[in-house]
Design a protein around this motif. Structure first.
Motif, mmCIF file in Angstrom:
data_model
loop_
_atom_site.group_PDB
_atom_site.id
_atom_site.type_symbol
_atom_site.label_atom_id
_atom_site.label_comp_id
_atom_site.label_asym_id
_atom_site.label_seq_id
_atom_site.Cartn_x
_atom_site.Cartn_y
_atom_site.Cartn_z
ATOM 1 N N ILE A 74 -43.282 15.536 -45.422
ATOM 2 C CA ILE A 74 -43.034 16.974 -45.281
ATOM 3 C C ILE A 74 -41.622 17.283 -45.747
ATOM 4 C CG2 ILE A 74 -42.813 18.858 -43.614
ATOM 5 C CD1 ILE A 74 -45.068 17.598 -42.048
ATOM 6 N N THR A 75 -40.698 16.390 -45.405
ATOM 7 C CA THR A 75 -39.326 16.548 -45.887
ATOM 8 C C THR A 75 -39.294 16.653 -47.404
ATOM 9 O OG1 THR A 75 -38.605 15.201 -44.043
ATOM 10 C CG2 THR A 75 -37.035 15.526 -45.816
ATOM 11 N N THR A 82 -34.978 23.105 -51.077
ATOM 12 C CA THR A 82 -33.670 23.166 -50.435
ATOM 13 C C THR A 82 -32.578 22.615 -51.340
ATOM 14 O OG1 THR A 82 -34.212 21.088 -49.330
ATOM 15 C CG2 THR A 82 -34.478 23.099 -48.047
ATOM 16 N N LEU A 404 -25.526 25.190 -53.526
ATOM 17 C CA LEU A 404 -25.135 24.970 -52.141
ATOM 18 C C LEU A 404 -23.731 24.394 -52.080
ATOM 19 C CD1 LEU A 404 -28.344 23.314 -50.724
ATOM 20 C CD2 LEU A 404 -27.303 25.380 -49.804
ATOM 21 N N SER A 412 -26.376 17.549 -43.932
ATOM 22 C CA SER A 412 -27.804 17.263 -43.808
ATOM 23 C C SER A 412 -28.099 15.822 -44.217
ATOM 24 C CB SER A 412 -28.631 18.254 -44.624
ATOM 25 O OG SER A 412 -28.365 18.121 -45.992
ATOM 26 N N PHE A 416 -30.008 13.137 -41.939
ATOM 27 C CA PHE A 416 -31.192 12.387 -42.382
ATOM 28 C C PHE A 416 -30.977 10.892 -42.191
ATOM 29 C CE2 PHE A 416 -32.580 16.142 -44.956
ATOM 30 C CZ PHE A 416 -33.859 16.206 -44.448
ATOM 31 N N TYR B 86 -31.394 26.985 -45.577
ATOM 32 C CA TYR B 86 -31.172 25.538 -45.624
ATOM 33 C C TYR B 86 -31.078 24.901 -44.240
ATOM 34 C CZ TYR B 86 -29.360 21.174 -47.572
ATOM 35 O OH TYR B 86 -29.197 19.877 -47.952
ATOM 36 N N ILE B 89 -34.293 25.138 -42.059
ATOM 37 C CA ILE B 89 -35.385 24.331 -42.632
ATOM 38 C C ILE B 89 -35.130 22.840 -42.379
ATOM 39 C CG2 ILE B 89 -36.511 23.608 -44.788
ATOM 40 C CD1 ILE B 89 -37.327 26.361 -44.532
ATOM 41 N N ILE B 90 -33.898 22.395 -42.641
ATOM 42 C CA ILE B 90 -33.582 20.977 -42.410
ATOM 43 C C ILE B 90 -33.750 20.645 -40.922
ATOM 44 C CG2 ILE B 90 -31.786 19.190 -42.529
ATOM 45 C CD1 ILE B 90 -32.382 19.899 -45.324
ATOM 46 N N MET B 92 -35.743 22.068 -38.841
ATOM 47 C CA MET B 92 -37.178 22.010 -38.564
ATOM 48 C C MET B 92 -37.762 20.678 -39.024
ATOM 49 S SD MET B 92 -40.247 24.299 -40.189
ATOM 50 C CE MET B 92 -40.218 23.469 -41.760
ATOM 51 N N LEU B 93 -37.375 20.238 -40.227
ATOM 52 C CA LEU B 93 -37.920 18.989 -40.762
ATOM 53 C C LEU B 93 -37.562 17.811 -39.859
ATOM 54 C CD1 LEU B 93 -37.104 19.530 -44.547
ATOM 55 C CD2 LEU B 93 -39.350 19.691 -43.466
#
Lengths: 480, 337
Positions: A74-75, A82, A404, A412, A416, B86, B89-90, B92-93
């Motif tokens: 899903i990512t 994004t 961005l 982010s 991750f 951004y 969404i991140i 949520m992921l």
């Protein structure tokens, strides 16, 4: 912490990291889903409980792997937007529909029938349960087909025109889906997935054999099936890899130059470099050890065929050679070790020593995760080798990223990394723990004896009981 | 109407439908995560998990269709919305990762079970909150320059988006509790009825506040809702919502009404969805980019549309079948011991 990085580099690291993690799971589940369908079919056909026992052993591992594949996938599906929004806008009309078809034809199929495959054996009857297992396996293969079609289009784009607003527009869907590199890439990747699974299954079988469990029929069956699969797919994969390489030479020659370490052109036959340290600055392969003319023989089937080198390619169109050079060698090296395992396995089998061959078992245990390493190395070779382009010769990576700020992408990325290592680390731990326990004759799969009952839905006391009592009575019969 | 305009609008409708199906389906299973703290007993938590274990995966796939469909049919909108949202969404992921693996991991460990339960609670709640924030941020407007997003990476954060975030948490908890009324019995069911009361009231409250807030975000919204012919919807809408709310709370008190609360909650969501449509149409990014402007070329739209028309009914068919296979109530004492 990220001041020295620009947003694009961070976005690239993030994409590489998240997709590398994701790729591990489908590479395993594509093969495992088919294996489970085969096990279930064999059980229904032969009524041999060993197959059911193996199905229930592997289905738990499949459930965990599949869940990790889904959440990490899903990512991926959102990351195009994004982090690579400009690419998404420009390439969306071509690749968007292919990815939508992947969702519609594959993801729903897998997810829709997964519940029935995992929990539905006693609810829907053996035929429908078998159908569900087949649909899950079929779904994984369809999914691979669409996503490799997308990937192949980015490597060898075809069937499009450039519109006034800067978007690429499809004009011929057949050409978009079936680009020149697609059949080779698909065959090579699917075979890689089956090999990966065969080595994991074989590695687990070898582990239990080394633990002295060769009287467990499930252990013997899984090891034997895996060795057959390896005997067939390992040589096939080398053949397919060669075809894929020739195709790459035709459409993306500089990728092959980087793979081979050919900075210089070789007008009278190119050597095959076994070792060397690529140096992009000086454009040479240092400490090179090579076999003269062999590269020309492999790639052109002619000892003296001239081979162009990176000196014919402008500097700003060259891929980073070292990564490609080494990842390619890792993949090929593992490929030949796999062939070795296939040969030793066949030899042991024909001598009737498949379950007593200590060297083979140790070797197979060591090679257990080799498929995953090879798959990642191969993917790095092909993806880094197409740099500096996201879409070959059409769109450069630096022109693809979202507008961005670096801190956004950096933060982010950090999130991750932490989450992935923690969550997927735990998942791998649970999988290894499940693998380390031998398959049991009274294993009831997802309705396992350890932990609570996982049958959801109605209280089918009499139904679940039937599966249970059938199991018990069969065990008693075997004891008698 | 021009064929390509008609097609773009049909796609927008299909996407809205996919998102709505997602909101209802994943809504109730994310809602279970929000409700988890109210069911501290391990036995009850297992039961909650068992009610959705065979179907959650399919539920989540609608989210992939939502994102994938937006990419495929409206790549321009996808390329603008995703960087703009951004952070939510991140978030949520990442949240969906935690709650997704919790389904599998909590059965595989004794010692860590309570931590995966916490991951399930946190993941579900954060995913719901992020989705609400994303909705609010879209409604309040996104800065666009040319074909790209031009705002900063914190633009999404505002009192309004915070409010819509909380609203979605409450709404999902309502869906989750009414789902439980349908799927469980005894103690768990009666607790679910009480929770449905609480979260029902909260949901209605949020709907009222968000509805009053929205028209003042953009003059365009205000015009739509409070000038003719918008008044034709502005006046009946609250009446219909009041009507449904009345029947929802009534059905919560009647013990043999097991399916009705869930269906009425879905209707409530459907009405909010229609309201959103009224505010937004024909824009896909409010007051910046219209559905037609963002649409991918005709050849891409038609290629997918044919497939979607064939495949979506088939998907709905086997999804309904999967739900039907696992129909009925789940109980504690089902077991092998």
């Amino acid at each position: 912490m990220f001041e020295n990085f620009d947003a694009i580099l961070l976005a690239r690291i993030q994409f590489a990291f998240t997709i590398a993690f994701h790729f591990i799971f489908p590479a395993f589940t594509i093969g495992l889903a088919s294996y489970l369908a085969v096990l279930n079919g064999s059980y229904l056909k032969t009524k041999d409980k060993a197959y059911l026992q193996l199905f229930n052993f592997w289905v738990k591992i499949f459930a965990i792997t599949f869940a990790m594949g889904v959440v990490s996938g899903i990512t991926m599906s959102y990351q195009f937007g994004t982090n690579w929004s400009i690419f998404s806008d420009i390439a969306g009309p071509v690749i968007g529909p292919l990815m939508a078809y992947e969702v519609l034809t594959a993801f729903f199929l897998e997810a829709g029938f997964l519940g029935i495959m995992l929990f539905g054996r006693d609810r829907v009857g053996p035929k429908l349960h078998m159908f569900a297992c087949s649909m899950v396996a079929f779904g994984t293969a369809i999914s691979a087909t669409w996503i490799l079609s997308v990937n192949s289009w980015m490597h060898t784009p075809d069937g499009y025109v450039l519109a006034e607003n800067g978007q690429y527009i499809p004009v011929d869907w057949m050409k978009v889906i079936f680009t020149p590199s697609f059949p080779y890439r698909l065959a090579h990747t699917l075979t890689a997935a089956y090999l990966t699974t065969a080595f994991i299954v074989g590695g687990v079988g070898a582990w239990h054999l080394l633990k002295g469990r060769s009287d467990n029929k499930g252990v013997r069956t899984m090891f034997s099936m895996a060795m057959w699969m390896i005997a067939i797919t390992a040589p096939l994969q080398i053949f397919l890899g060669d075809l894929h390489g020739l195709n790459t030479l035709e459409y993306q020659p500089q990728k092959v130059m980087a793979m081979e370490g050919h900075y210089e052109s070789h007008p009278e036959g190119a050597p095959l470099y076994l070792f060397g340290i690529p140096d992009d600055e000086e454009q040479t392969l240092k400490y090179a050890v090579g076999i003269p003319k062999l590269s020309s023989l492999i790639l052109k089937h002619d000892l003296n065929a001239p081979m162009a080198g990176l000196d014919t390619i402008p500097d700003d169109e060259q891929p980073p050679v070292a990564i490609v050079f080494w990842s390619f060698r890792i993949m090929v090296g593992i490929g030949f070790l796999m062939l070795g395992a296939a040969i030793v396995g066949l030899w042991a089998r024909f001598r009737g020593a498949l379950y007593d061959h200590k060297f083979l078992h140790r070797f197979m245990l060591l090679m257990g995760p080799s498929g995953l390493v090879a798959v990642l190395a191969g993917w790095i070779t092909t993806e880094v080798g197409r740099q500096p382009y996201t879409i070959w010769k059409l769109l450069r990576t630096e022109h693809s990223a979202s507008p961005l700020d670096a801190p956004a992408v950096g933060a982010s990325l950090l999130a991750f990394i932490i989450v992935y290592f923690f969550v997927f680390g735990a998942g791998v731990f649970y999988i290894l723990r499940l693998m380390s326990k031998p398959p049991k004759i009274n294993d009831m799969g997802m309705n396992a004896e350890e932990g609570p009952i996982r049958t959801a839905g109605t209280t089918p006391a009499q139904q679940t009981q039937s599966h249970h009592s059938e199991m018990i009575s069969s065990i008693q019969k075997e004891k008698e | 109407m021009d064929v390509s305009v008609w097609l773009a609008n049909s796609w927008a409708f299909l996407l809205a439908l996919a998102v709505f199906i997602y909101v209802v389906l994943d809504g109730f299973d994310l809602g279970l995560g929000v409700l988890y703290p109210f069911f501290p007993k391990e036995k009850d938590r297992d039961l909650l998990m068992n009610t959705v274990a065979p179907v959650w995966d399919g539920n989540e796939t609608w989210l992939v269709l939502g994102g994938g469909g937006l990419f495929a049919a409206f790549p321009l909108a996808y390329g603008i919305i995703m960087p703009a949202l951004y952070v939510p969404i991140i978030a949520m992921l990442l949240a969906l990762i935690f709650r997704g693996v919790a389904f599998e991991f909590r059965w595989r460990t004794k010692r860590w079970k309570k931590y995966w339960d916490m991951a399930f609670i946190g993941g579900s709640t954060l995913a719901a909150f992020s989705q609400g924030i994303a909705l609010g941020a879209l409604l309040q407007g996104i800065k666009v320059d040319g074909r790209a997003y031009s705002g900063g990476w914190w633009d999404w954060l505002s009192p309004f988006s915070f409010l819509t975030g909380l609203a979605v948490i409450a709404g999902y908890a309502l869906l989750g509790s009414t789902w439980l009324i349908m799927k469980t019995e005894g103690d768990v069911e009666s607790r679910a009825r009480k929770l449905a009361w609480g979260f029902g009231l909260a949901t209605i409250g949020f709907i009222a506040i968000v509805s009053l807030f929205t028209p003042y975000l953009e003059t365009e919204y205000y015009r739509r809702w409070f000038e003719m012919p918008g008044l034709f919807v502005t006046i009946p809408m609250p009446v219909i919502i009041a009507f449904i709310t009345f029947y929802l709370f009534k059905s919560l008190n009647i013990h043999h009404h097991e399916y009705r609360p869930f269906i009425l909650s879905i209707l409530l969501f459907a009405l909010c969805f229609i309201g959103l449509g009224i505010s937004m149409y024909p824009y896909i990014i409010p007051t910046e980019v219209t559905i037609v402007e963002a649409a991918t070329p005709f050849i891409s739209q038609i290629f997918m549309f044919v497939g979607a028309c064939v495949l979506i009914p088939i998907i709905l068919g086997y999804t309904i079948y999967a739900y039907w296979v696992f129909r009925g109530k789940v109980s504690h004492d089902e077991g092998y011991h």
